[in-house]
Enzyme design. Structure first.
Site, mmCIF file in Angstrom:
data_model
loop_
_atom_site.group_PDB
_atom_site.id
_atom_site.type_symbol
_atom_site.label_atom_id
_atom_site.label_comp_id
_atom_site.label_asym_id
_atom_site.label_seq_id
_atom_site.Cartn_x
_atom_site.Cartn_y
_atom_site.Cartn_z
ATOM 1 N N SER A 1 0.787 -1.236 0.000
ATOM 2 C CA SER A 1 0.000 0.000 0.000
ATOM 3 C C SER A 1 0.817 1.284 0.000
ATOM 4 O O SER A 1 0.240 2.372 -0.112
ATOM 5 C CB SER A 1 -0.967 0.005 1.189
ATOM 6 O OG SER A 1 -2.021 -0.889 0.944
ATOM 7 N N TYR B 1 -10.656 2.604 5.303
ATOM 8 C CA TYR B 1 -9.541 2.336 4.400
ATOM 9 C C TYR B 1 -9.917 1.192 3.464
ATOM 10 O O TYR B 1 -10.208 0.095 3.911
ATOM 11 C CB TYR B 1 -8.318 1.968 5.238
ATOM 12 C CG TYR B 1 -7.021 1.864 4.488
ATOM 13 C CD1 TYR B 1 -6.059 2.867 4.589
ATOM 14 C CD2 TYR B 1 -6.734 0.758 3.704
ATOM 15 C CE1 TYR B 1 -4.851 2.768 3.917
ATOM 16 C CE2 TYR B 1 -5.539 0.650 3.027
ATOM 17 C CZ TYR B 1 -4.600 1.653 3.135
ATOM 18 O OH TYR B 1 -3.400 1.544 2.475
ATOM 19 N N GLY C 1 1.842 -3.699 2.732
ATOM 20 C CA GLY C 1 2.090 -5.135 2.740
ATOM 21 C C GLY C 1 1.125 -5.814 1.796
ATOM 22 O O GLY C 1 -0.080 -5.646 1.921
#
Length: 394
Positions: free
Chosen positions: A94, A200, A341
């Site tokens: 990300s 998110y 990740g």
């Protein structure tokens, strides 16, 4: 704990990993005690603490008032004694989102995109809620469902495209089209009305990547090369598309999961991250992340007013437009960061001071240790951050 619960926390965890920024380094030669390591033993010790916590390897690059420092700890590959390369490539996850947000804001600066205009104006093929603005995509306030699945406050999980456990392992070379990802997300109910909350979600940034393509008439990869990678000389950074190969040099990353009640570990160094188009699919190096983030925070990629917009954090989570903004307290100051990740094997750290002069970039790899990274790493990272960013002794 099931493999799904253990694995599912990893991508979300790495996105929000740390809490700070400083950085850059004196080159260290893998496998030797270099002058750089001798001069900054507190950084080497902090890295070793991360490895001791259960990670297989780590490479670190710090740039601060003392100059550059680069080092590594752990192993490059399970069963080997060789240390991770300090110039190794890795799946950046990300951290990709900051690159994507930067290109969108460049289009805003050029008058081609309105930051507070309906995203539907630039993405007519999806029939988006016209209350969703471009800003909401970049700040994760659109309310759109996350196509890799959503965890709800009551503990329920609504699945999306598999990004954890055996399902992901078995499908980790599958190629997804970004439109397919978005349409899956839009087939699910929104989590909240646009602009009323924060969540998110990769969907926002896959839409941002498609917006870049619609507005420029070029592919996301071409536009990234033209606007950021080539001008900054980021030769170690790749937008891989559907390619699954991680170029060398690199450390190996592993994924631990359950299959029919049995724990297994698989090498996931090679994986197809078309699953995270424009949201988490890039390959990079600690040097390239340092160069990019320093240039961005130093005002070399965006005009000052838009850089200021990028740094305005949502009060609920401290997220601006593609970056987290965090006050570390007295003696440490404010840092900008975006960690990452992919579904398995790797984690990336990217931090900077507001002026871009102090940076920290790193990559960690997971091995076959029976641990949940979301539980183990924060404890090791707390010490690491205090040493690297707040000047505390090792």
């Amino acid at each position: 704990m099931t493999s799904t619960a253990n694995a599912a926390s990893t991508p979300r965890f790495f996105r929000r990993l740390g809490t700070t920024a400083l950085a850059v380094a004196l080159l260290a030669v893998p496998g030797t005690a270099t002058a750089a390591e001798q001069e900054r033993p507190e950084l080497q010790a902090a890295m070793q603490a991360v490895v001791d916590a259960g990670f297989s390897g780590m490479q670190l690059r710090v740039h601060d008032e003392r100059g550059e420092w680069v080092g590594s700890a752990g192993v490059r590959k399970l069963g080997s004694t060789a240390k991770p390369p300090t110039n190794g490539r890795f799946w950046a996850g990300s951290s990709t989102k900051t690159f994507t947000a930067t290109v969108v804001l460049q289009l805003v600066a050029e008058g081609k995109v309105g930051l507070d205009a309906p995203a539907a104006d630039y993405l007519p093929q999806f029939g988006l809620d016209r209350r969703i603005t471009v800003r909401m995509l970049l700040q994760h306030t659109s309310g759109l469902f996350n196509y890799t699945g959503e965890y709800y406050p009551d503990g329920t999980f609504v699945p999306g495209i598999p990004a954890t456990g055996k399902e992901w392992v078995d499908n980790r070379f599958h190629t997804y089209r970004p439109e397919e990802l978005v349409r899956l997300a839009l087939s699910k109910p929104a989590r909240f009305a646009p602009g009323t909350d924060f969540n998110y979600t990769n969907t926002n940034y896959t839409l941002a990547g498609l917006l870049i393509e619609n507005v420029t008439g070029r592919s996301y990869a071409e536009e990234m090369q033209r606007r950021i990678l080539r001008p900054l000389g980021l030769r170690g950074t790749v937008v891989p598309g559907a390619r699954s190969t991680l170029p060398g040099p690199h450390s190996h990353g592993y994924y631990r999961y359950q299959d029919s009640g049995e724990w297994k570990t698989v090498d996931v160094t090679h994986q197809n991250l078309s699953l995270l188009f424009a949201a988490g699919d890039m390959i990079s190096t600690t040097e390239d992340l340092r160069t990019f983030f320093s240039a961005l925070q130093g005002g070399k990629l965006l005009p000052a007013p838009l850089l200021a917009e990028m740094r305005k954090p949502d009060p609920k989570i401290g997220y601006g437009l593609g970056v987290f903004v965090q006050d570390l307290g007295p003696g440490c100051g404010t840092v900008l960061h975006h960690n990452g990740g992919p579904p398995g094997g790797y984690g990336a750290l990217m931090y900077s001071s507001p002026d871009g002069r102090k940076t920290l970039t790193a990559s960690v790899t997971t091995g076959d240790h029976p641990m949940n990274p979301a539980e183990v790493f924060p404890k090791a990272l707390e010490k690491f951050i205090k040493v690297a960013y707040c000047g505390e002794p090792g």
